[in-house]
Design a protein around this motif. Structure first.
Motif: not given
Length: 399
Positions: A224-230, A235-246, A295-301
Motif C-alpha cells: 500500500s505504501y510501495l511508491t513512497p517507499y521506493l 531512492r529510485l528516480p520518480g520517472e521509473w516508478i510507473s515502469p517498476v510498478l507495471l 541509492p537508486g539501484s534500479l535493476a536490483a530493486v
C-alpha cells in the motif's frame, strides 16, 4: 452450440476483473477524487478501507441470503447492481453521498467474485480446480495492472466522474455475457448464517481464516505504501516508478498462474509453505538492498520486487483451495469466508501500515510485513492435518 469450460472460466475471470476495478481504481485517483468530494485526501482514502470492511463482513451475509438461488442468477444480479451503483457515481458531489454507493459496490462486487470463484472450482473439477481458481484470480491481478493506470489516465482526461460509470458499462456487458455463456447452475452448497457463526467458533476454522488475514495484511502493509517507499527509502528516480510498478503487476500474473499449477501438482500446503518462505526472503532483501547497495539501484530493486510479486501471488490460488477444503460440502461458504478474510486483511494491513509509517518510518515496513507473514506460516503449520482427506499430494483439510 456447446461453450467450452475454458471460455466459461475466462468469463468468470472477466467478472473478477470488473468487480476488482472499483476497489483498486480509487487508490490511483485519490488526489483527483478528493477535491471533487470536498474532502481531504486522508478522509477520501477511507473509502478504500470502507470497501474492504464491507466486503469482508457483509458478503458472507449476502452469500447466505442468496444460497437458495442458482449461481448464474446470483452473478448476473450482483453484476447488474454493481454496474448501476457505479453509474450513479455521476451524481456524486460530496463524500457522504459516495459512501452508500461504495457500500453497494462492495456488497454486489464481492458477491459476484465469491460466486465466480466457487463456480470455477465446480466447472473445472477436482483435478483442475487450482488452475481454474488461479485463472479467475488473474482477473483481479489484471484489474490491478490495467485498471489503476488506465483509470488515472481517464480521470486526467475526462474527469474522475467518468471512471466509475465506464466500469459500470463493463459490468453490464459482463452480466449479459454471463446470461449466454454460463450454464444454468445449481445453488452453491451453503450453510445458514447461524451455522456459519457456529463454524467461526470452531478454533480450526477461525484459525484457518486468521492465517489468511495475517498473510494478506503482511502483503498489503508494504504494498500500500510501495511508491513512497521506493522514492524515499530506495531512492529510485520518480520517472521509473510507473515502469517498476507495471513490472511488479506483470510478475503477479505469472505468480498467480504458477501458484495454481503448483497447487494442482504438489498440493496446496507445500505450495503455501514455499511461497511464504520466499515472500519473507524477498521482503527482507528490500531493506538489505537499501543498506548495501548504492541509492537508486534500479535493476536490483526491480528484480527483488518482481520476485516478491511472483511468490506473493503464487499463494493466492493455494489459499483459496485450502479454504474451500476446510469443511466438506461447504465449499461456497468457505471460499466466501476466505475472501472476507482477505478483505479484512487488506483493511488491517493498510491501517497498520499507515500507523507504522508514522511511528517507525517507511524503511521498516518490509520487516513488519515479514513478521506478519511469518505469523501466518507458523499458525498454518500448527493447525495442519486435522482432517484425513487428500488432495493433490496434501491433505484437503490442510488446516
Amino acid at each position: 452450440m456447446t461453450i467450452s469450460t475454458r471460455t466459461q472460466i475466462l468469463l468468470l475471470a472477466m467478472t473478477t476483473f470488473v468487480a476488482g476495478a472499483n476497489e483498486y481504481i480509487l487508490a490511483g485517483i485519490l488526489d483527483l477524487v478528493a477535491p471533487g468530494l470536498n474532502a481531504p485526501v486522508a478522509l477520501t482514502g477511507q473509502l478504500i478501507t470502507l470497501y474492504a470492511f464491507v466486503y469482508g463482513l457483509g458478503v458472507p451475509v449476502t452469500i447466505a441470503l442468496s444460497s437458495h438461488i442458482g449461481r448464474r442468477t446470483v452473478m448476473i444480479t450482483a453484476m447488474t447492481v454493481y454496474a448501476l451503483a457505479s453509474m450513479l457515481t455521476l451524481l456524486v458531489n460530496d463524500f457522504w453521498t459516495f459512501v452508500p454507493l461504495r457500500i453497494i459496490q462492495a456488497l454486489s462486487g464481492g458477491t459476484a467474485v465469491v460466486t465466480a470463484l466457487s463456480t470455477a472450482a465446480t466447472l473445472a473439477g477436482t483435478q483442475r480446480q487450482g488452475r481454474a481458481i488461479a485463472t479467475v484470480i488473474m482477473g483481479f491481478t489484471a484489474s490491478l495492472i490495467v485498471a489503476v493506470p488506465l483509470g488515472r489516465e481517464i480521470a486526467l482526461r475526462l474527469g474522475w466522474h467518468a471512471v466509475f460509470p465506464l466500469v459500470g458499462l463493463l459490468g453490464l456487458a459482463t452480466a449479459l455475457s454471463q446470461r449466454f455463456v454460463l450454464p444454468v447452475l445449481s445453488p452453491a452448497a451453503s450453510i445458514p448464517l447461524r451455522e456459519q457463526f457456529a463454524l467461526l467458533r470452531r478454533p480450526a476454522i477461525l484459525g484457518g481464516l486468521t492465517v489468511t488475514v495475517l498473510w494478506m495484511a503482511g502483503y498489503v502493509m508494504t504494498y500500500s505504501y510501495l511508491t513512497p517507499y521506493l522514492i524515499d527509502v530506495q531512492r529510485l528516480p520518480g520517472e521509473w516508478i510507473s515502469p517498476v510498478l507495471l513490472a511488479f503487476g506483470l510478475a503477479s500474473l505469472a505468480g498467480s498462474r504458477l501458484g495454481g499449477s503448483r497447487a494442482d501438482r504438489h498440493g496446496f500446503h507445500a505450495t503455501l509453505v514455499v511461497s511464504k518462505l520466499l515472500q519473507m526472503l524477498f521482503l527482507a532483501a528490500l531493506p538489505v538492498a537499501a543498506w548495501l547497495l548504492a541509492p537508486g539501484s534500479l535493476a536490483a530493486v526491480a528484480a527483488i520486487l518482481m520476485l516478491w510479486s511472483v511468490s506473493a501471488w503464487a499463494a493466492g490460488p493455494a489459499q483459496q483451495v485450502r479454504a474451500a477444503a476446510m469443511v466438506p460440502g461447504a465449499q461456497g461458504v468457505l471460499v466466501g469466508l476466505n475472501q472476507s478474510a482477505m478483505q479484512i486483511g487488506i483493511a488491517v494491513g493498510t491501517a497498520l501500515g499507515g500507523l507504522a509509517t508514522q511511528a517507525v518510518g517507511l524503511a521498516d515496513l518490509p520487516w513488519l510485513s515479514v513478521a506478519l507473514i511469518l505469523a501466518s506460516l507458523i499458525l498454518m503449520i500448527a493447525l495442519r492435518g486435522r482432517a484425513p482427506q487428500g488432495y493433490a499430494g496434501g491433505p484437503v483439510a490442510d488446516l
